[in-house]
Scaffold this motif. Sequence first.
Motif, PDB file in Angstrom:
ATOM      1  N   PRO A  68       0.842  -1.207   0.000  1.00  0.00           N
ATOM      2  CA  PRO A  68       0.000   0.000   0.000  1.00  0.00           C
ATOM      3  C   PRO A  68       0.873   1.250   0.000  1.00  0.00           C
ATOM      4  O   PRO A  68       1.837   1.347   0.766  1.00  0.00           O
ATOM      5  CB  PRO A  68      -0.794  -0.125   1.303  1.00  0.00           C
ATOM      6  N   ALA A  69       0.550   2.203  -0.851  1.00  0.00           N
ATOM      7  CA  ALA A  69       1.371   3.398  -1.040  1.00  0.00           C
ATOM      8  C   ALA A  69       1.465   4.253   0.212  1.00  0.00           C
ATOM      9  O   ALA A  69       2.458   4.947   0.416  1.00  0.00           O
ATOM     10  CB  ALA A  69       0.818   4.226  -2.199  1.00  0.00           C
ATOM     11  N   HIS A  70       0.459   4.200   1.078  1.00  0.00           N
ATOM     12  CA  HIS A  70       0.441   5.066   2.260  1.00  0.00           C
ATOM     13  C   HIS A  70       1.304   4.554   3.413  1.00  0.00           C
ATOM     14  O   HIS A  70       1.495   5.267   4.390  1.00  0.00           O
ATOM     15  CB  HIS A  70      -1.001   5.261   2.751  1.00  0.00           C
ATOM     16  N   LEU A  71       1.842   3.352   3.302  1.00  0.00           N
ATOM     17  CA  LEU A  71       2.634   2.798   4.399  1.00  0.00           C
ATOM     18  C   LEU A  71       4.024   3.432   4.447  1.00  0.00           C
ATOM     19  O   LEU A  71       4.743   3.454   3.449  1.00  0.00           O
ATOM     20  CB  LEU A  71       2.781   1.284   4.271  1.00  0.00           C
ATOM     21  N   SER A  72       4.386   3.921   5.611  1.00  0.00           N
ATOM     22  CA  SER A  72       5.724   4.485   5.801  1.00  0.00           C
ATOM     23  C   SER A  72       6.743   3.351   5.846  1.00  0.00           C
ATOM     24  O   SER A  72       6.396   2.183   6.024  1.00  0.00           O
ATOM     25  CB  SER A  72       5.781   5.279   7.101  1.00  0.00           C
ATOM     26  N   LYS A  73       8.008   3.718   5.728  1.00  0.00           N
ATOM     27  CA  LYS A  73       9.088   2.730   5.817  1.00  0.00           C
ATOM     28  C   LYS A  73       9.030   1.990   7.150  1.00  0.00           C
ATOM     29  O   LYS A  73       9.150   0.770   7.205  1.00  0.00           O
ATOM     30  CB  LYS A  73      10.442   3.437   5.653  1.00  0.00           C
ATOM     31  N   SER A  74       8.824   2.743   8.230  1.00  0.00           N
ATOM     32  CA  SER A  74       8.789   2.144   9.561  1.00  0.00           C
ATOM     33  C   SER A  74       7.643   1.140   9.706  1.00  0.00           C
ATOM     34  O   SER A  74       7.839   0.036  10.213  1.00  0.00           O
ATOM     35  CB  SER A  74       8.650   3.245  10.616  1.00  0.00           C
ATOM     36  N   LEU A  75       6.464   1.520   9.257  1.00  0.00           N
ATOM     37  CA  LEU A  75       5.320   0.623   9.382  1.00  0.00           C
ATOM     38  C   LEU A  75       5.470  -0.594   8.478  1.00  0.00           C
ATOM     39  O   LEU A  75       5.157  -1.720   8.881  1.00  0.00           O
ATOM     40  CB  LEU A  75       4.019   1.371   9.070  1.00  0.00           C
ATOM     41  N   LEU A  76       5.963  -0.389   7.272  1.00  0.00           N
ATOM     42  CA  LEU A  76       6.193  -1.501   6.356  1.00  0.00           C
ATOM     43  C   LEU A  76       7.198  -2.488   6.954  1.00  0.00           C
ATOM     44  O   LEU A  76       6.994  -3.705   6.910  1.00  0.00           O
ATOM     45  CB  LEU A  76       6.694  -0.958   5.017  1.00  0.00           C
ATOM     46  N   HIS A  77       8.248  -1.956   7.570  1.00  0.00           N
ATOM     47  CA  HIS A  77       9.250  -2.799   8.229  1.00  0.00           C
ATOM     48  C   HIS A  77       8.597  -3.622   9.331  1.00  0.00           C
ATOM     49  O   HIS A  77       8.819  -4.830   9.450  1.00  0.00           O
ATOM     50  CB  HIS A  77      10.369  -1.913   8.794  1.00  0.00           C
ATOM     51  N   ARG A  78       7.775  -2.992  10.154  1.00  0.00           N
ATOM     52  CA  ARG A  78       7.126  -3.695  11.260  1.00  0.00           C
ATOM     53  C   ARG A  78       6.157  -4.769  10.771  1.00  0.00           C
ATOM     54  O   ARG A  78       6.110  -5.870  11.335  1.00  0.00           O
ATOM     55  CB  ARG A  78       6.393  -2.703  12.150  1.00  0.00           C
ATOM     56  N   LEU A  79       5.390  -4.458   9.745  1.00  0.00           N
ATOM     57  CA  LEU A  79       4.442  -5.436   9.210  1.00  0.00           C
ATOM     58  C   LEU A  79       5.166  -6.636   8.608  1.00  0.00           C
ATOM     59  O   LEU A  79       4.751  -7.784   8.814  1.00  0.00           O
ATOM     60  CB  LEU A  79       3.530  -4.781   8.165  1.00  0.00           C
ATOM     61  N   LEU A  80       6.235  -6.377   7.879  1.00  0.00           N
ATOM     62  CA  LEU A  80       7.008  -7.484   7.313  1.00  0.00           C
ATOM     63  C   LEU A  80       7.666  -8.315   8.409  1.00  0.00           C
ATOM     64  O   LEU A  80       7.687  -9.550   8.336  1.00  0.00           O
ATOM     65  CB  LEU A  80       8.073  -6.948   6.344  1.00  0.00           C
ATOM     66  N   ALA A  81       8.185  -7.659   9.435  1.00  0.00           N
ATOM     67  CA  ALA A  81       8.813  -8.385  10.541  1.00  0.00           C
ATOM     68  C   ALA A  81       7.786  -9.285  11.227  1.00  0.00           C
ATOM     69  O   ALA A  81       8.081 -10.448  11.541  1.00  0.00           O
ATOM     70  CB  ALA A  81       9.408  -7.396  11.545  1.00  0.00           C
ATOM     71  N   TYR A  82       6.590  -8.761  11.438  1.00  0.00           N
ATOM     72  CA  TYR A  82       5.542  -9.584  12.051  1.00  0.00           C
ATOM     73  C   TYR A  82       5.233 -10.784  11.163  1.00  0.00           C
ATOM     74  O   TYR A  82       5.126 -11.918  11.641  1.00  0.00           O
ATOM     75  CB  TYR A  82       4.264  -8.763  12.280  1.00  0.00           C
ATOM     76  N   ARG A  83       5.082 -10.544   9.869  1.00  0.00           N
ATOM     77  CA  ARG A  83       4.723 -11.624   8.953  1.00  0.00           C
ATOM     78  C   ARG A  83       5.803 -12.707   8.932  1.00  0.00           C
ATOM     79  O   ARG A  83       5.510 -13.897   8.931  1.00  0.00           O
ATOM     80  CB  ARG A  83       4.503 -11.043   7.557  1.00  0.00           C
ATOM     81  N   ILE A  84       7.070 -12.301   8.923  1.00  0.00           N
ATOM     82  CA  ILE A  84       8.178 -13.265   8.943  1.00  0.00           C
ATOM     83  C   ILE A  84       8.111 -14.107  10.211  1.00  0.00           C
ATOM     84  O   ILE A  84       8.228 -15.327  10.179  1.00  0.00           O
ATOM     85  CB  ILE A  84       9.537 -12.530   8.844  1.00  0.00           C
ATOM     86  N   GLN A  85       7.914 -13.433  11.339  1.00  0.00           N
ATOM     87  CA  GLN A  85       7.835 -14.140  12.612  1.00  0.00           C
ATOM     88  C   GLN A  85       6.639 -15.089  12.640  1.00  0.00           C
ATOM     89  O   GLN A  85       6.769 -16.249  13.032  1.00  0.00           O
ATOM     90  CB  GLN A  85       7.723 -13.132  13.750  1.00  0.00           C
ATOM     91  N   ALA A  86       5.486 -14.607  12.219  1.00  0.00           N
ATOM     92  CA  ALA A  86       4.271 -15.426  12.253  1.00  0.00           C
ATOM     93  C   ALA A  86       4.378 -16.624  11.316  1.00  0.00           C
ATOM     94  O   ALA A  86       3.944 -17.726  11.659  1.00  0.00           O
ATOM     95  CB  ALA A  86       3.052 -14.575  11.901  1.00  0.00           C
ATOM     96  N   ASP A  87       4.932 -16.411  10.125  1.00  0.00           N
ATOM     97  CA  ASP A  87       5.058 -17.515   9.168  1.00  0.00           C
ATOM     98  C   ASP A  87       6.005 -18.599   9.669  1.00  0.00           C
ATOM     99  O   ASP A  87       5.790 -19.780   9.429  1.00  0.00           O
ATOM    100  CB  ASP A  87       5.553 -16.998   7.815  1.00  0.00           C
ATOM    101  N   THR A  88       7.043 -18.205  10.379  1.00  0.00           N
ATOM    102  CA  THR A  88       8.044 -19.165  10.840  1.00  0.00           C
ATOM    103  C   THR A  88       7.689 -19.783  12.190  1.00  0.00           C
ATOM    104  O   THR A  88       7.831 -20.987  12.390  1.00  0.00           O
ATOM    105  CB  THR A  88       9.428 -18.493  10.949  1.00  0.00           C
TER     106      THR A  88
END
Length: 153
Positions: free
Chosen positions: A39-59
């Motif tokens: 999503p275009a409105h996501l800041s770098k910080s929020l995008l980083h946090r969402l990806l980190a959560y997804r990596i953790q949750a998937d693993t």
Amino acid sequence: MRRDQQKATAVEAEIAHLGDLGLGGLRARWRTATGKAAPAHLSKSLLHRLLAYRIQADTLGDLSEGTVRFLDRIVSDRSLQGGSIPLPDGEVVKPGAVLVREWEGVSHRVMALADGYAWNGGTYKSLSQVARAITGTRWNGPRFFGLRDGAGQ
């Protein structure tokens, strides 16, 4: 190294790698992970946090069905919004969970293991030991990490 620790180490390394990426790299990683543009409105910080959560949750595993129901109930219960939200009884930190606490301008990430907690390259038997290592003073670990009333005071 035990399998859980290997997974935790791999997750930590992948999340650390995210920190080296710029906004374009994070957007590319998002597309790889989701198959969609970020999503275009996501800041770098929020995008980083969402990806980190997804990596953790998937693993390591995502939220349990009971936790999802609890969160859905909070969202739908207008009487709880803006007020104190009671935690379910018997809630404990499960292996794989990552606790984050900022102390004196530094963000500290602690991963729960089956037999303790990992922080800053070391393993500790309790959250209180981790809190003491971070602050240099005695703390109730669950309170320091926001798991008890009066957290972070």
